[in-house]
Design an enzyme around this catalytic site. Sequence first.
Site, PDB file in Angstrom:
ATOM      1  N   ASP A 112       0.833  -1.194   0.000  1.00 38.88           N
ATOM      2  CA  ASP A 112       0.000   0.000   0.000  1.00 38.88           C
ATOM      3  C   ASP A 112       0.879   1.260   0.000  1.00 38.88           C
ATOM      4  OD1 ASP A 112      -2.325   1.517   0.111  1.00 38.88           O
ATOM      5  OD2 ASP A 112      -3.235   0.301   1.676  1.00 38.88           O
ATOM      6  N   ASP A 168     -11.016   2.551  -3.084  1.00 43.84           N
ATOM      7  CA  ASP A 168     -11.393   1.254  -2.514  1.00 43.84           C
ATOM      8  C   ASP A 168     -12.830   0.878  -2.865  1.00 43.84           C
ATOM      9  OD1 ASP A 168      -8.973   1.598  -1.306  1.00 43.84           O
ATOM     10  OD2 ASP A 168      -9.714   1.470   0.753  1.00 43.84           O
TER      11      ASP A 168
HETATM   12  C1  GLA Z   1      -6.129   1.154   1.658  1.00 46.11           C
HETATM   13  C2  GLA Z   1      -6.253   0.136   0.532  1.00 46.11           C
HETATM   14  C3  GLA Z   1      -7.287  -0.907   0.901  1.00 46.11           C
HETATM   15  C4  GLA Z   1      -6.887  -1.586   2.200  1.00 46.11           C
HETATM   16  C5  GLA Z   1      -6.721  -0.549   3.295  1.00 46.11           C
HETATM   17  C6  GLA Z   1      -6.141  -1.149   4.563  1.00 46.11           C
HETATM   18  O1  GLA Z   1      -7.298   1.902   1.799  1.00 46.11           O
HETATM   19  O2  GLA Z   1      -6.591   0.759  -0.669  1.00 46.11           O
HETATM   20  O3  GLA Z   1      -7.415  -1.876  -0.127  1.00 46.11           O
HETATM   21  O4  GLA Z   1      -5.713  -2.318   2.010  1.00 46.11           O
HETATM   22  O5  GLA Z   1      -5.838   0.503   2.881  1.00 46.11           O
HETATM   23  O6  GLA Z   1      -5.926  -0.208   5.554  1.00 46.11           O
END
Ligand code: GLA
Length: 414
Positions: free
Chosen positions: A165, A225
């Site tokens: 990430d 997301d």
């Molecule tokens: C980000 C990513 C998600 C997930 C969260 C975890 O938002 O895009 O897919 O991994 O972090 O905290």
Amino acid sequence: MKPVTKMGAVVLVLFTIGAFISPVKSLNNGLALKPTMGWLHWERFMCNVDCDTDPNNCISENLYMQMADVMVTEGWKEAGYEYVCIDDCWPSHQRDAKGRLQADPKRFPRGIKKLADYVHSKGLKLGIYADLGTFTCGGFPGSMGYYDIDAQTFADWGVDLLKFDGCYMKWTLLGEGYTNMSIALNQTGRSILYSCEWPLYEWPHHQPDYAAIRKACNHWRNFADVYDSWDSVKTILDWTADHQDVIVPAAGPGGWNDPDMLVIGNFGLSHAQQESQMALWAIMASPLLMSNDLRDICPRSKQLLQNTRIIAISQDPLGRQGYRTAKVDSFEVWERHLSGGRLALAVMNKQEIGGPRGFPLTLATLPSWKICHPQCNVTQVLPSYKELGVQTLLSKLVVVVNPSGTALLTVTPI
Ligand code: GLA
């Protein structure tokens, strides 16, 4: 090259994307030659660390062991789902005396290596999550300053996939960070599939360099997301279509655009909407990473996720990503070129009022229908399997599409 919409009129947009094969070199680790299939905890289980009150759903070794068990006993592995992936919130807040990440000792008492052994004993693979900045998005230790140590730790544990990430990182350093972790993973000598979020964090500042991303990563998140809602799925599809001239050419064996997890089998999507997500994720050559509870999933959702004809479209060996070709009367048409000169066609009904509506498959609505000259064979895969038989340019074939659902077809030239 932006698609044009005119209500009531048939406006087709033809893309030149279909005419060329990805010219860009992929990360040369021999992985993700087809879109990755598996399960990832985030959308369904998030950062639930409360194992005292919610032992069945908290982020703990039990959750992944149970998913691995079910993946074998309930046909998921046989259908192609292979990776069991941990997302955020697995580590302890402290690194060990040697600077290594360690799993939370209460929730993962046997540690990640033992978990990887367990998952491997089932013939499956284990994925893990880390972040290139100072913290993960959930506030756990980031990998900044520790890329080599973390890559080696994951390799020592027997991890098979890393989702990396990009929270808590200066955006100008994203390229350097993602590339350095790619090199660090490679240097461990273990095959570790590398899932990035590099372009997602760069888009707010400038257009990402997809050639560089494809060289470093096996797939990459571009956009926000996914949530358990039709709105979220629609927004992802719209973003993808709006940027398809930039992102589609970057996809191919070894590297894929990642529109985020499948939320099929949860709470937010109607069955027609679940069919749309499954169909369109197959058309987009997306990783198929489910985030749901495989221990308790409705049989219809399970059947959809395990539909071999849709999975065959997703995993087609040509490895070309499909794209939106038309917006017509509140329908969207998406097409994907398949091996053997075949075509996958998705017709999505975007009108969220009324009942099922017919969409005529003709040269006027669909220039690629020329594939049916002199003849073609059409199979409907969704919403139900139907052999629609031999067709010609003069056929008057109409597919019926449920509101917010999708008709998925394959067309084979004869
Ligand atoms: C980000 C990513 C998600 C997930 C969260 C975890 O938002 O895009 O897919 O991994 O972090 O905290």
